[in-house]
Design a protein around this motif. Structure first.
Motif, mmCIF file in Angstrom:
data_model
loop_
_atom_site.group_PDB
_atom_site.id
_atom_site.type_symbol
_atom_site.label_atom_id
_atom_site.label_comp_id
_atom_site.label_asym_id
_atom_site.label_seq_id
_atom_site.Cartn_x
_atom_site.Cartn_y
_atom_site.Cartn_z
ATOM 1 N N SER A 76 0.741 -1.321 0.207
ATOM 2 C CA SER A 76 -0.086 -0.017 0.179
ATOM 3 C C SER A 76 1.119 1.107 0.059
ATOM 4 O O SER A 76 0.539 2.107 -0.946
ATOM 5 N N LEU A 77 2.083 1.460 0.891
ATOM 6 C CA LEU A 77 2.763 2.405 1.050
ATOM 7 C C LEU A 77 3.619 2.492 -0.297
ATOM 8 O O LEU A 77 3.815 3.694 -1.109
ATOM 9 N N GLN A 78 4.018 1.410 -0.783
ATOM 10 C CA GLN A 78 4.837 1.479 -2.128
ATOM 11 C C GLN A 78 3.895 1.936 -3.308
ATOM 12 O O GLN A 78 4.532 2.713 -4.162
ATOM 13 N N LYS A 79 2.505 1.924 -3.333
ATOM 14 C CA LYS A 79 1.538 2.432 -4.395
ATOM 15 C C LYS A 79 1.559 3.711 -4.562
ATOM 16 O O LYS A 79 1.308 4.368 -5.586
ATOM 17 N N MET A 80 1.800 4.565 -3.333
ATOM 18 C CA MET A 80 1.655 5.900 -3.373
ATOM 19 C C MET A 80 3.213 6.373 -3.487
ATOM 20 O O MET A 80 3.157 7.929 -3.580
ATOM 21 N N SER A 81 4.190 5.776 -3.499
ATOM 22 C CA SER A 81 5.574 6.149 -3.731
ATOM 23 C C SER A 81 5.678 6.387 -5.129
ATOM 24 O O SER A 81 5.428 5.602 -6.106
ATOM 25 N N PHE A 91 9.136 0.596 1.989
ATOM 26 C CA PHE A 91 9.419 -0.604 2.522
ATOM 27 C C PHE A 91 9.652 -0.705 4.150
ATOM 28 O O PHE A 91 9.121 -1.475 4.893
ATOM 29 N N VAL A 92 10.634 0.378 4.201
ATOM 30 C CA VAL A 92 10.933 0.400 5.598
ATOM 31 C C VAL A 92 9.849 0.656 6.697
ATOM 32 O O VAL A 92 9.845 -0.068 7.698
ATOM 33 N N VAL A 93 9.062 1.390 6.306
ATOM 34 C CA VAL A 93 7.967 1.948 7.212
ATOM 35 C C VAL A 93 6.984 0.589 7.516
ATOM 36 O O VAL A 93 6.855 0.355 8.529
ATOM 37 N N GLY A 94 6.501 0.052 5.940
ATOM 38 C CA GLY A 94 5.539 -0.922 6.181
ATOM 39 C C GLY A 94 6.127 -1.989 6.938
ATOM 40 O O GLY A 94 5.501 -2.783 7.936
ATOM 41 N N LEU A 229 -1.754 2.125 16.628
ATOM 42 C CA LEU A 229 -1.212 2.774 15.617
ATOM 43 C C LEU A 229 0.561 2.611 15.229
ATOM 44 O O LEU A 229 1.031 1.693 16.079
ATOM 45 N N GLY A 230 0.707 2.581 14.191
ATOM 46 C CA GLY A 230 2.323 2.357 13.717
ATOM 47 C C GLY A 230 2.510 0.862 13.870
ATOM 48 O O GLY A 230 3.876 0.591 14.422
ATOM 49 N N THR A 231 1.568 0.099 13.614
ATOM 50 C CA THR A 231 2.000 -1.430 13.826
ATOM 51 C C THR A 231 1.414 -2.061 12.296
ATOM 52 O O THR A 231 1.382 -3.309 12.177
ATOM 53 N N SER A 232 1.049 -1.442 11.314
ATOM 54 C CA SER A 232 0.554 -2.041 10.080
ATOM 55 C C SER A 232 -0.773 -2.608 9.990
ATOM 56 O O SER A 232 -1.522 -2.863 8.965
ATOM 57 N N VAL A 233 -1.119 -2.653 11.393
ATOM 58 C CA VAL A 233 -2.526 -3.122 11.490
ATOM 59 C C VAL A 233 -3.835 -2.440 11.040
ATOM 60 O O VAL A 233 -4.866 -3.001 9.993
#
Ligand code: PFF
Length: 449
Positions: A76-81, A91-94, A229-233
């Motif tokens: 998901s995070l990579q789709k907006m990058s 990748f690091v954040v997710g 929060l901050g856990t990908s959940v």
């Protein structure tokens, strides 16, 4: 893609699942404990303000990122990058969030196991099995191992069944049960001697303490832990919501349920402590503060239940069942983070991924149990005090700085045509860009000092 990767079948399904993740030991144990050790009502007040002003906007960022990406946190995070660097950062954040969820589950499973073992005690007593009753509430390696394994098995069994048949079905069953039990217990405790003094301590804030830096740090940490929060959940749960749903309202409803249940839990625990005092128990530590931490839940409350005679057996049983249910709806969400990643990125079958990852986390739990004195605190601190705020802050950075503004606005608009006239539309994009990262960062830095 939505249907093949699983989706919540209804709005209420998502609300119950996300609220199930949010409501857990953090609400029923953590919140009252923090309230007791941070000046009662002043903490409650600050917690409410921070939960709505900082945790809710960050929570919205995570569920919107997930619904936009329709995938696990990394994808998901990579789709907006757009650039290679942004994709690496994604990748690091997710992946950081996924590791954080796994670490939290590894110690949370141990605490949840204690809740289950304390629920067995009254049952063993009723059946006349006194040695079992004593064994399940005594700190021993065998007891800790057995109940951690049992709890983790339950978590694995539910997650193996998938989004609709596992997470949604069980959250819809367990959450109402938990809320019902909580309300019953509150009604009962409030009829006992000493409860009104407890209510007073809980509801009358000492305004002078409201701006104490330590109180702010604890309240924000508690709010972030509570909203998972901050856990990908929340990213992965957001990805299972249909594009037809109004995310702004759904997000506010989940936050409201989470905060209300923490408030209700305080309404049960703080008056219970004063009831215990009216019965001659010690509820203040030597420095004059209310007893908090594990001794509150595992010593003060069980002694109170004991002093209630036969009724106490039922009350004690209900209380620890309530705790165990709350923990289970949270632990399944923690396992879903890593499992969804393995299933979607590495094409592993859900059952296989759940079993392997579940056992991997269980192995970590066992290592913690064996080295409990030194590892329990360490893993909890690294994951909740460092991991969660950093990853949550970076998700806001993603939402505010990397996600293209027009596609972010389009995502908010899906399922919510009239949103353009709302305060949320005008404030939130700007809020997660500046206010959230700076405020979270400031509180985090303060907590290190
Ligand atoms: N929100 C849960 C609680 O308050 O107990 C804890 C939690 C669940 C933390 C899921 C992190 C997480 F990913």
């Amino acid at each position: 893609m939505g249907a093949s990767r699983g989706e919540f079948s209804s709005r209420i399904g998502f609300i119950m699942a996300a609220a199930g993740s949010a409501v857990g030991l953090g609400n029923i144990w953590g919140f009252p404990t923090q309230t007791a050790s941070n000046g009662g009502a002043a903490f409650v007040l600050v917690y409410f303000v921070l939960a709505f002003c900082l945790a809710y906007p960050a929570f919205m960022a995570e569920i919107l990122i997930g619904r936009y990406g329709q995938a696990n946190a990394v994808t998901s995070l990579q789709k907006m990058s757009r650039t290679v660097l942004q994709k690496r950062f994604a990748f690091v954040v997710g992946f950081g969030g996924i590791i954080c969820a796994a670490m939290i589950l590894s110690f949370y499973g141990i605490l949840a196991g204690w809740m289950m073992s304390f629920a067995i005690e009254p049952v063993a007593n009723i059946m006349g099995q006194e040695w079992i009753a004593q064994w399940v509430v005594g700190q021993s390696l065998g007891r800790n191992l057995l109940f951690t394994v049992l709890f983790m098995f339950l978590t694995i069994i539910i997650i193996r069944k998938g989004v609709e048949q596992g997470i949604e079905k069980w959250s819809k069953r367990l959450m109402p049960m938990m809320i019902g039990l909580l309300i019953l217990l509150i009604v009962y405790v409030l009829t006992l001697d000493g409860a009104s003094e407890g209510l007073n301590a809980y509801l009358n804030p000492d305004i002078s303490r409201v701006l104490e830096p330590n109180l702010l740090v604890s309240a924000l940490g508690q709010a972030f832990f509570s909203l998972s929060l901050g856990t990908s959940v929340m990213v992965i749960y957001g990805s299972y919501i249909s594009k037809k749903e109004n995310m702004v309202t759904i997000g506010a409803q989940v936050t409201l349920i989470d905060v209300s249940i923490a408030f209700l839990a305080g309404l049960l625990i703080i008056p219970s402590m004063y009831v215990a005092q009216a019965q001659g128990l010690k509820i203040f530590a030597d420095d004059g503060s209310l007893i908090a931490g594990p001794s509150l839940v595992f010593e003060v409350l069980p002694t109170l239940f004991d002093s209630m005679g036969t009724m106490g057996l039922f009350v004690g049983f209900a209380f620890f069942v309530l705790m165990s249910i709350a923990a289970l709806t949270s632990s399944i969400s923690m396992l879903e983070g890593p499992v969804s990643y393995a299933v979607e990125r590495h094409s592993v079958a859900r059952e296989t991924a759940t079993t392997w990852i579940g056992f991997g986390i269980l192995a970590l739990s066992v290592t913690i149990v064996v080295n409990i004195e030194f590892m329990l605190d360490l893993v909890a601190t690294v994951s909740t005090q460092y991991g969660q705020p950093i990853i949550a802050m970076l998700c806001c950075v993603f939402g505010g700085w990397i996600w293209h503004r027009s596609s972010l606005l389009a995502e908010i608009k899906l399922g919510n045509e009239g949103v353009e006239n709302s305060l949320f539309w005008k404030i939130w994009p700007w809020y997660i860009k500046f206010i959230c990262p700076v405020a979270i960062g400031a509180v985090f830095i303060h907590s290190l000092l």
